[in-house]
Structures are given as structure tokens and as C-alpha cells.
Write a protein that holds these residues in place. Structure first.
Motif, PDB file in Angstrom:
ATOM      1  N   PRO A 121       4.877  18.379   8.763  1.00 50.91           N
ATOM      2  CA  PRO A 121       4.209  17.950   7.540  1.00 50.91           C
ATOM      3  C   PRO A 121       4.325  16.431   7.370  1.00 50.91           C
ATOM      4  O   PRO A 121       5.420  15.861   7.374  1.00 50.91           O
ATOM      5  CB  PRO A 121       4.960  18.680   6.431  1.00 50.91           C
ATOM      6  N   VAL A 122       3.202  15.767   7.269  1.00 47.82           N
ATOM      7  CA  VAL A 122       3.179  14.324   7.048  1.00 47.82           C
ATOM      8  C   VAL A 122       2.166  14.028   5.955  1.00 47.82           C
ATOM      9  O   VAL A 122       1.267  14.826   5.677  1.00 47.82           O
ATOM     10  CB  VAL A 122       2.819  13.545   8.325  1.00 47.82           C
ATOM     11  N   GLY A 123       2.314  12.887   5.348  1.00 45.64           N
ATOM     12  CA  GLY A 123       1.405  12.499   4.287  1.00 45.64           C
ATOM     13  C   GLY A 123       0.989  11.057   4.414  1.00 45.64           C
ATOM     14  O   GLY A 123       1.243  10.396   5.436  1.00 45.64           O
ATOM     15  N   ARG A 124       0.387  10.569   3.376  1.00 49.21           N
ATOM     16  CA  ARG A 124      -0.127   9.204   3.358  1.00 49.21           C
ATOM     17  C   ARG A 124       0.957   8.186   3.671  1.00 49.21           C
ATOM     18  O   ARG A 124       0.763   7.267   4.481  1.00 49.21           O
ATOM     19  CB  ARG A 124      -0.717   8.934   1.968  1.00 49.21           C
ATOM     20  N   GLU A 125       2.127   8.331   3.037  1.00 46.53           N
ATOM     21  CA  GLU A 125       3.198   7.367   3.231  1.00 46.53           C
ATOM     22  C   GLU A 125       3.668   7.332   4.679  1.00 46.53           C
ATOM     23  O   GLU A 125       3.916   6.252   5.239  1.00 46.53           O
ATOM     24  CB  GLU A 125       4.373   7.680   2.298  1.00 46.53           C
ATOM     25  N   LEU A 138       0.826  -1.203   0.000  1.00 46.43           N
ATOM     26  CA  LEU A 138       0.000   0.000   0.000  1.00 46.43           C
ATOM     27  C   LEU A 138       0.861   1.255   0.000  1.00 46.43           C
ATOM     28  O   LEU A 138       0.591   2.217  -0.724  1.00 46.43           O
ATOM     29  CB  LEU A 138      -0.919  -0.008   1.231  1.00 46.43           C
ATOM     30  N   HIS A 139       1.913   1.269   0.795  1.00 50.41           N
ATOM     31  CA  HIS A 139       2.819   2.410   0.892  1.00 50.41           C
ATOM     32  C   HIS A 139       3.493   2.695  -0.444  1.00 50.41           C
ATOM     33  O   HIS A 139       3.571   3.846  -0.902  1.00 50.41           O
ATOM     34  CB  HIS A 139       3.866   2.137   1.975  1.00 50.41           C
ATOM     35  N   GLY A 149      -1.167   6.320  12.636  1.00 53.68           N
ATOM     36  CA  GLY A 149      -0.930   7.279  11.566  1.00 53.68           C
ATOM     37  C   GLY A 149      -1.470   8.652  11.895  1.00 53.68           C
ATOM     38  O   GLY A 149      -0.816   9.673  11.649  1.00 53.68           O
ATOM     39  N   HIS A 150      -2.646   8.717  12.497  1.00 59.97           N
ATOM     40  CA  HIS A 150      -3.227  10.010  12.873  1.00 59.97           C
ATOM     41  C   HIS A 150      -2.394  10.703  13.951  1.00 59.97           C
ATOM     42  O   HIS A 150      -2.318  11.935  13.999  1.00 59.97           O
ATOM     43  CB  HIS A 150      -4.655   9.813  13.382  1.00 59.97           C
ATOM     44  N   ALA A 151      -1.747   9.906  14.799  1.00 59.16           N
ATOM     45  CA  ALA A 151      -1.029  10.481  15.939  1.00 59.16           C
ATOM     46  C   ALA A 151       0.175  11.301  15.528  1.00 59.16           C
ATOM     47  O   ALA A 151       0.656  12.120  16.317  1.00 59.16           O
ATOM     48  CB  ALA A 151      -0.600   9.368  16.887  1.00 59.16           C
TER      49      ALA A 151
END
Length: 591
Positions: free
Chosen positions: A216-220, A128-129, A208-210
Motif C-alpha cells: 500500500p502506497v499513497g501520494r506522500e 508538496l509532500h 513514484g509509479h514504480a
């Protein structure tokens, strides 16, 4: 020799369309994967969503404590098959000396000592990543929903629980608490829930939400946080602590597992190049010899020079069975997570020498080939029971599931997840699942290339296939079946590639396999000249095989093979899918 005419009637159509197709061993996984495609996801997003659903709806065939092997090609590079490696290794504490010290001659078929490091979840998240487009929360929503709100229990799953009910109540009470509500074996169709596993999946999303407030963070980054959560927090700690307490194994004794939390954190799923051969204008690609995948390649190499290839004829069925026996003997002599001479085993020259060993009658010998500079390992040949399959009656023995997806952009993937069956080892109560038993495929003998050793991968039976033509992926397929996975795929491939069958015609056609192999599963028996066939193969073919010396078992009309497949038509740009009718749960969907 020409092939028999493809049947006009099939149990369902080969689905055709232009948008995308999904196929799997359970309709809910197929529907979930197709829903992802419909909402704009690609084949990899869809496969991951369907794969996590398989953990829930086929718990007797796979689980999050198990493993997987996948093979795929991307739309950007459609001519390069890539293997998704989700097979965890033996823990650091696993050694032949330790297991021998426990009084064992074989790695048990059930219990924590047989647990490899779980690889399935990390492999799905890695895919998925790297190749998906969706957020982890959206992909896992399908599985979380079925775990939290319930799903109808399959008849086969209910039967499996019934077979291990005494083990659960007497020795594995945490498994009884999850799978036998009110102390009874649930009936088929019962709405089953697994809130503990839903909590685990939600903890991956929460991880992931934490990290959203840390810059800045993203999906990966959110997916990577979920991978860390899986490998370093509750799952690793609870599983290792729970299984460190001695519990009943398949040898009838109690043992403590050796897996630790550090084993979880040390493992990373990843990718490997595929191995392949040319066959009738196609390229057939498989995972390497740490799986049994090259058996299919070796057998096709041998068969390519045989005069008859039609499995629906006496001569063709005989050739297929004898070629498989030779390739499977090489599997048990040479394959493993080791330096395997695949260039020799897959060469046309070697295939010719093996082809010359096929006579008019059935061989009753175990015959690995001779390779210069390589001494074949010779496993003990323990004769299996009269049913022709070692361990057939073992209540803890499980099977596998499968999923295929192709999308409108040309991404294509086949994945075979397995292990972590509900009957593998005691359920870890905080997690709602157990660990798998893949180490039973390793030998307690240093001479074997598949010997048990810390950090080594068991020589798995998981074996999806990718077929390419003219430099582009054309078809992805696979099947459950343990030692039968290559054997059930070969008749389908022969009928499609050499016989002109459609995918559904080939999947519906009667199948067969040999049991003249060293069983990959405890207690690892061998059945000289054993062949199992579907009755639909016909009395004339069956009696012909018997005259040739095969010990034939007729297994019913619709009992062998659970192949599903998807593909792409290069000439039209269209896509197609087909699924197995046996067992009444595999379906394809698409448009």
C-alpha cells in the motif's frame, strides 16, 4: 510627514475576488498556478506547479540546479509564519584552502566551483509532500509540457544567451548545443524545448509509479520516491561526473568542481521558524540571517522612528537610503550561516542607535554597528565601476524570479527561486540544465560569518516576505533583484502600510535603491554613496538627493523593482493580487 496622494491611474488593477489569487514574474507560471487552484488544488500545490514552470520559462533567472527561499502560513495556523528552506550547502569538498590552492581570492561567479548543492527541486517536493494535496504527476504536468512541447523564449533570455554566446561556443559547447540551436543565438519568441529536462521530470514521476507494487502506497510515498530519485540517481551522478572535468570559470581559468553525488544525497530541504518585528500595527516576517532577509527588518526598525517615510519625497528617499546602508553594512559584517546576534540587531534599542547615525547628508562610509561581544567582519571594499554596480557587465551574472499564491481557505505563500541560470556553468547534457553559483556569496576568509566551509549555507540574497496582522497572515510578497530585493520591497511596504496605497499603486510607484553595499555577487564591489532611481521619482527629488551628497544614477522610468504580491482582506474574507509591469512579463491572475 504625510505621504503623497496615491495615483488614480495604475498600469493594471489590483485584482480582487473571493476564490484564489496567483502572481509571479512570468505569465505562464501565474497561469499554471491559477489553473491548479481552479481544479481544486491549494496554494501549495499551485506554487509548486508554478515554480517548476519558472524553471522552464525563465531559465536565465532560475533553474532546477538552483535554490529557493519561501515563507508561508497555513489556513490551520494562519498566525505562524514558516520558512521553506531550499538553500543547499557547500559541498563536502569545498574549503578555503582548496579554493586558495586554485589561485582564487574570491569564489568565482561562474563555473562548477561556485555550485552549492541544488536545493530548489527538493524544497518544492518537500512542500508538496507536507502541505499540498495533488499527485506529483499532476503538479509536474505543466512544466513537462512546456519543456517537451516548447515555450516562447523571452527577449531577456535571448539577450542573455547573446551575451554569453562566445563563452558557450568557445568553452561550454554543451550549453551552446542547448541554447544556440543551429549555432545561432535564438530570437525572442523562438519556441524553445528542453527534452532532456522533460525526461528528468518524467523520471521523478516514474519513480513514484514504480513503488505501487510494493504494498500500500499513497501520494506522500510517491513524492518521497521522487525525492530519492532526484538525489541518488541520474541527476546527482551526471552532474558530479560532468563538472569534475576542468572547465572555464569567471576568473578566466579552468577548474574542476568539487561537488559529488554524495553531496546531493546528504541534503534535505526543510522548514525553519521565521524572524519578525512589529511595524505600524503589523508583523513583518522574514527568513533568518543565513539570508539577507533581516536587512528589511532592521531598516524598518530604523525608519519607524524617522519623521518622514515617503520614498517619493527628498527627505523620505534620503532616510530610506541611509537606513538601508546601515542595515546592509550589518549584513556584511554579521550575517551568515552562523551564530548571528539577531536579537540585538533587531532590537528597538539598537535601531535607535543606528537611527541617530543618519545625518542630513549622504554617508560615504561603510558603517557596521557596534555589538558588545561581537567583532564585525570587515570585507575588502573594492570600488565598483563607474556604472555604480560591481559586475554589471559580467555576462554570466543572473537574477531571480518570484511567485505568490493565496487560496480560498487562507493558505498563503511567497517563494523566491533563483540560481542555476543557463549562464551559471556548463549545461549537463543528460539533464538539460546546469548547476548554480550561490557559493560566490561566501568569503575565502575564515574571519567572516559567511566564510566558505563544507556543509555551510551561503548567505543568500533570496528573501520573500510575509506580513501578518491581528494574528493572521495578510500579505505575501517578494521580488527578484539580488542585493536589491529588500530595497525594492521596502518602498512598497511603506506605501501600503504607512501611506494607504493599494498593492498595485505601491508596486507601480517609482522605486530606488542604494549601491553603497558590498555586492553579494562576484567580483564583489562597493560604491560609496551610490543611489539608483527611476526617473519618475522627479527632478526635484533627484536634485535634492544630489545636494545631500548622493551619487545618483537615473535608470529610466520603469526599470527598478519586480515586486508581486497576494493578500487576504480579513474584514471581507476576500483575496487580492498585484504584479509588476516592468519588463512586460509579470502578471497576476485570480477570481
Amino acid at each position: 510627514m504625510s505621504f503623497t496622494t496615491p495615483p488614480a491611474f495604475t498600469t493594471r488593477p489590483t485584482l480582487t475576488g473571493t476564490f484564489g489569487m496567483s502572481a509571479s514574474t512570468h505569465w505562464l507560471a501565474t497561469a499554471s498556478a491559477q489553473a491548479v487552484l481552479e481544479r481544486g488544488g491549494n496554494a501549495f500545490d499551485a506554487a509548486v506547479a508554478g515554480g517548476f514552470v519558472l524553471h522552464i520559462v525563465e531559465p536565465h533567472l532560475n533553474g532546477p540546479g538552483g535554490d529557493l527561499v519561501g515563507i508561508f502560513a497555513t489556513a490551520e495556523d494562519p498566525g505562524t509564519p514558516v520558512v521553506l528552506m531550499g538553500q543547499g550547502p557547500a559541498p563536502a569538498g569545498a574549503s578555503i584552502e582548496h579554493y586558495r590552492g586554485e589561485g582564487l581570492e574570491l569564489v568565482p561567479g561562474a563555473g562548477g566551483l561556485a555550485a552549492a548543492v541544488p536545493g530548489s527541486v527538493d524544497a518544492w517536493l518537500t512542500l508538496l509532500h507536507d502541505h499540498g494535496t495533488w499527485e506529483i504527476a499532476d503538479v509536474l504536468a505543466f512544466a513537462i509540457g512546456y519543456a517537451r512541447d516548447g515555450h516562447p523564449l523571452l527577449a531577456q533570455a535571448a539577450a542573455t544567451i547573446g551575451r554569453v554566446a562566445e563563452l558557450f561556443t568557445s568553452h561550454w559547447p554543451t550549453s551552446a548545443a542547448l541554447w544556440m540551436p543551429q549555432g545561432r543565438v535564438p530570437e525572442a519568441g523562438t519556441m524553445m524545448r528542453n527534452p532532456a529536462y522533460a525526461d528528468v521530470l518524467e523520471s521523478l514521476v516514474a519513480a513514484g509509479h514504480a513503488i505501487r507494487d510494493d504494498g500500500p502506497v499513497g501520494r506522500e510515498e510517491r513524492i518521497q520516491a521522487a525525492r530519492r530519485e532526484w538525489k541518488t540517481s541520474l541527476v546527482a551522478q551526471a552532474a558530479s561526473e560532468f563538472l569534475s572535468v576542468p572547465h572555464r570559470h569567471s576568473d578566466g581559468a579552468d577548474h574542476a568542481a568539487v561537488i559529488t553525488a554524495e553531496d546531493f544525497s546528504a541534503f534535505d530541504a526543510g522548514y525553519e521558524p521565521a524572524v519578525s518585528i512589529p511595524f505600524r500595527g503589523h508583523t513583518i516576517a522574514k527568513a533568518g540571517a543565513w539570508t539577507q532577509g533581516p536587512v528589511l527588518l532592521q531598516a524598518l526598525r530604523i525608519l519607524d522612528g524617522c519623521p518622514g517615510l515617503d520614498p517619493s519625497t527628498e527627505a523620505g528617499a534620503h532616510a530610506v537610503i541611509e537606513a538601508l546602508k546601515l542595515a546592509l553594512a550589518d549584513r556584511d559584517a554579521y550575517y551568515g550561516d552562523a551564530d548571528v546576534p539577531l536579537d540585538l540587531l533587531l532590537s528597538a534599542e539598537y535601531a535607535a542607535t543606528r537611527r541617530a547615525q543618519i545625518g542630513e547628508s549622504a554617508s560615504r562610509e561603510w558603517r557596521p554597528g557596534e555589538l558588545a561581544g561581537h567583532e564585525p567582519f570587515r570585507p575588502p571594499l573594492r570600488t565598483a565601476g563607474a556604472d555604480g554596480r560591481a559586475g554589471l557587465g559580467e555576462p554570466t551574472r543572473g537574477d531571480t524570479c518570484h511567485i505568490d499564491v493565496v487560496d480560498r481557505w487562507g493558505n498563503m505563500i511567497a517563494v523566491t527561486p533563483s540560481g542555476g541560470w543557463l549562464q551559471s556553468s556548463p549545461t549537463i547534457p543528460e539533464l538539460g540544465f546546469c548547476l548554480g553559483t550561490r557559493l560566490q556569496m561566501m568569503w575565502l576568509d575564515h574571519a567572516s560569518p559567511a566564510a566558505l566551509r563544507r556543509g555551510g549555507r551561503p548567505r543568500t540574497t533570496l528573501s520573500p516576505t510575509l506580513v501578518l496582522r491581528d494574528g493572521r497572515s495578510e500579505m505575501a510578497l517578494g521580488t527578484p533583484g539580488g542585493d536589491q530585493q529588500e530595497q525594492w520591497q521596502i518602498p512598497v511596504l511603506l506605501r501600503m502600510i504607512a501611506g494607504g496605497y493599494t498593492a498595485q499603486q505601491a508596486i507601480d510607484a517609482p522605486s530606488l535603491h542604494t549601491t553603497a553595499l558590498v555586492d553579494s555577487f562576484w567580483p564583489r564591489g562597493w560604491t560609496p554613496a551610490g543611489v539608483v532611481v527611476e526617473n519618475r521619482l522627479g527632478a526635484e527629488v533627484i536634485s535634492g538627493l544630489q545636494r545631500r551628497g548622493h551619487d545618483v544614477t537615473a535608470a529610466g522610468d520603469w526599470s527598478l523593482g519586480r515586486v508581486s504580491a497576494v493578500g487576504r482582506d480579513a474584514a471581507t474574507g476576500g483575496v487580492w493580487a498585484a504584479a509588476n509591469p516592468r519588463g512586460m512579463q509579470g502578471y497576476a491572475a485570480g477570481r
